[in-house]
Design an enzyme around this catalytic site. Structure first.
Site, PDB file in Angstrom:
ATOM      1  N   HIS A 193      -2.830   2.305   8.245  1.00  0.00           N
ATOM      2  CA  HIS A 193      -3.935   1.528   7.688  1.00  0.00           C
ATOM      3  C   HIS A 193      -4.106   0.253   8.495  1.00  0.00           C
ATOM      4  O   HIS A 193      -3.122  -0.388   8.867  1.00  0.00           O
ATOM      5  CB  HIS A 193      -3.648   1.189   6.219  1.00  0.00           C
ATOM      6  CG  HIS A 193      -4.575   0.154   5.658  1.00  0.00           C
ATOM      7  ND1 HIS A 193      -5.928   0.360   5.538  1.00  0.00           N
ATOM      8  CD2 HIS A 193      -4.346  -1.108   5.210  1.00  0.00           C
ATOM      9  CE1 HIS A 193      -6.491  -0.724   5.029  1.00  0.00           C
ATOM     10  NE2 HIS A 193      -5.559  -1.629   4.827  1.00  0.00           N
TER      11      HIS A 193
ATOM     12  N   GLU B  21       0.829  -1.219   0.000  1.00  0.00           N
ATOM     13  CA  GLU B  21       0.000   0.000   0.000  1.00  0.00           C
ATOM     14  C   GLU B  21       0.861   1.266   0.000  1.00  0.00           C
ATOM     15  O   GLU B  21       0.387   2.351   0.356  1.00  0.00           O
ATOM     16  CB  GLU B  21      -0.957   0.010   1.199  1.00  0.00           C
ATOM     17  CG  GLU B  21      -1.960  -1.116   1.249  1.00  0.00           C
ATOM     18  CD  GLU B  21      -2.953  -1.145   0.079  1.00  0.00           C
ATOM     19  OE1 GLU B  21      -2.972  -0.172  -0.705  1.00  0.00           O
ATOM     20  OE2 GLU B  21      -3.675  -2.144  -0.050  1.00  0.00           O
TER      21      GLU B  21
ATOM     22  N   HIS C  60      -7.436  -2.937   9.855  1.00  0.00           N
ATOM     23  CA  HIS C  60      -8.738  -3.559   9.614  1.00  0.00           C
ATOM     24  C   HIS C  60      -9.529  -3.691  10.913  1.00  0.00           C
ATOM     25  O   HIS C  60      -9.744  -4.816  11.386  1.00  0.00           O
ATOM     26  CB  HIS C  60      -8.540  -4.961   9.012  1.00  0.00           C
ATOM     27  CG  HIS C  60      -7.647  -5.014   7.808  1.00  0.00           C
ATOM     28  ND1 HIS C  60      -6.937  -6.141   7.456  1.00  0.00           N
ATOM     29  CD2 HIS C  60      -7.349  -4.078   6.868  1.00  0.00           C
ATOM     30  CE1 HIS C  60      -6.245  -5.914   6.338  1.00  0.00           C
ATOM     31  NE2 HIS C  60      -6.466  -4.661   5.971  1.00  0.00           N
TER      32      HIS C  60
ATOM     33  N   GLU D 195     -17.514  11.985  22.798  1.00  0.00           N
ATOM     34  CA  GLU D 195     -16.168  12.431  22.424  1.00  0.00           C
ATOM     35  C   GLU D 195     -15.929  12.492  20.911  1.00  0.00           C
ATOM     36  O   GLU D 195     -15.008  13.169  20.463  1.00  0.00           O
ATOM     37  CB  GLU D 195     -15.122  11.459  23.005  1.00  0.00           C
ATOM     38  CG  GLU D 195     -15.136  11.355  24.512  1.00  0.00           C
ATOM     39  CD  GLU D 195     -14.299  12.431  25.172  1.00  0.00           C
ATOM     40  OE1 GLU D 195     -13.270  12.804  24.594  1.00  0.00           O
ATOM     41  OE2 GLU D 195     -14.702  12.912  26.238  1.00  0.00           O
TER      42      GLU D 195
ATOM     43  N   HIS E  99     -13.165  -3.297   3.753  1.00  0.00           N
ATOM     44  CA  HIS E  99     -11.727  -3.533   3.876  1.00  0.00           C
ATOM     45  C   HIS E  99     -11.164  -3.034   5.221  1.00  0.00           C
ATOM     46  O   HIS E  99     -10.620  -3.820   5.986  1.00  0.00           O
ATOM     47  CB  HIS E  99     -10.988  -2.880   2.699  1.00  0.00           C
ATOM     48  CG  HIS E  99      -9.519  -3.177   2.674  1.00  0.00           C
ATOM     49  ND1 HIS E  99      -8.837  -3.528   1.535  1.00  0.00           N
ATOM     50  CD2 HIS E  99      -8.594  -3.179   3.662  1.00  0.00           C
ATOM     51  CE1 HIS E  99      -7.568  -3.745   1.830  1.00  0.00           C
ATOM     52  NE2 HIS E  99      -7.397  -3.527   3.111  1.00  0.00           N
TER      53      HIS E  99
END
Ligand SMILES: [Zn+2]
Length: 270
Positions: free
Chosen positions: A139, A116, A141, A169, A210
């Protein structure tokens, strides 16, 4: 030269990878992080003139020419980072307008940066144009955000509004909301460009079916952004199928804005 394994920027990344794995956000080789490093800080630990390998990136990022990044490796597992940082992480300098990555340290098994990498570098370019102090792209999941992209409409304003309503919050932590990218094939320049475009208006970009991208000034801020959105998604999934007796209203959210001096994204609280 000091021992790089004692460098605060490296130790912090190792701790963060471990923490993310422990949260269950980075199964197997899932997830990747890149950190823009301060050149002066790096020079205490590395000879910046010594290039181990030159690796083509497959994209260009002229704004990042000469910049140094600490990056997780492709195919590497977050759970293993702490046991061998030099194998699982690398320090790169972008050259040739971003088309080449010069490896200065790490990836000791001949490996390279995360698949990525385009999405990370293009996102750095965008975030730096919005906030010159931006340093981190992350990044992963997270389970609940991921699950939410199956059952909640993907309209960004509606998705954000739901998250803001799940915990007081949220609107303080991410007043600009979250952007949502409809499902795309990952690892490509196309998803990199689309993610970077979404990063113009928010530090959080959900990748439908994803995971999520976060950006921030340091690892704590970026981790905290994802952590807060993920918690809100978890609350949503606990109550989505139950009859709601009350929620945070638009008026309540305006009151939080006023009390904490934050401003929700223009038009997203109408
Ligand atoms: Zn992923």
């Amino acid at each position: 030269m000091k021992d790089i394994l004692t460098a605060p920027f490296l130790m912090e990344l190792v701790r963060t990878c471990t923490n993310m794995y422990d949260h269950g956000w980075d199964e197997r080789n899932g997830g990747n992080i890149s950190v823009l490093l301060d050149e002066g800080e790096v020079s205490e630990y590395l000879d910046r003139g010594s290039v181990l390998r030159r690796i083509p990136t497959g994209f260009s990022a002229p704004e990042l020419e000469g910049k140094l990044f600490l990056v997780t490796g492709t195919g590497k597992y977050f759970k293993n980072v702490r046991y061998d940082p030099g194998l699982n992480l690398g320090i790169l300098r972008l050259a040739d307008g971003g088309q080449t990555a010069e490896l200065l340290w790490g990836f000791t098994d001949g490996g390279k940066f995360t698949s990525e990498f385009p999405a990370h570098m293009m996102s750095h370019e965008t975030r730096l144009s919005v906030d010159p102090a931006s340093r981190v792209v992350m990044h992963c999941h997270p389970n609940n955000l991921l699950a939410m992209t199956y059952v909640h409409e993907l309209d960004e304003k509606a998705f954000t509004r739901t998250l803001w309503q799940m915990e007081t919050e949220c609107i303080i932590v991410f007043p600009e909301g979250v952007n949502v990218l409809p499902w795309m094939v990952c690892g490509t320049n196309e998803i990199g460009q689309a993610t970077a475009e979404k990063m113009k208006t928010a530090r959080l970009v959900v990748w439908a079916q994803h995971g999520i991208y976060g950006a921030g000034r340091d690892l704590d801020e970026t981790f905290g952004l994802i952590e807060t959105a993920e918690k809100a998604a978890e609350v949503y999934l606990k109550i989505a199928h139950l009859p709601w007796k009350q929620t945070l209203t638009v008026e309540n959210l305006h009151e939080i804005e006023k009390r904490f001096g934050v401003k929700a994204r223009e038009g997203w609280l109408d």
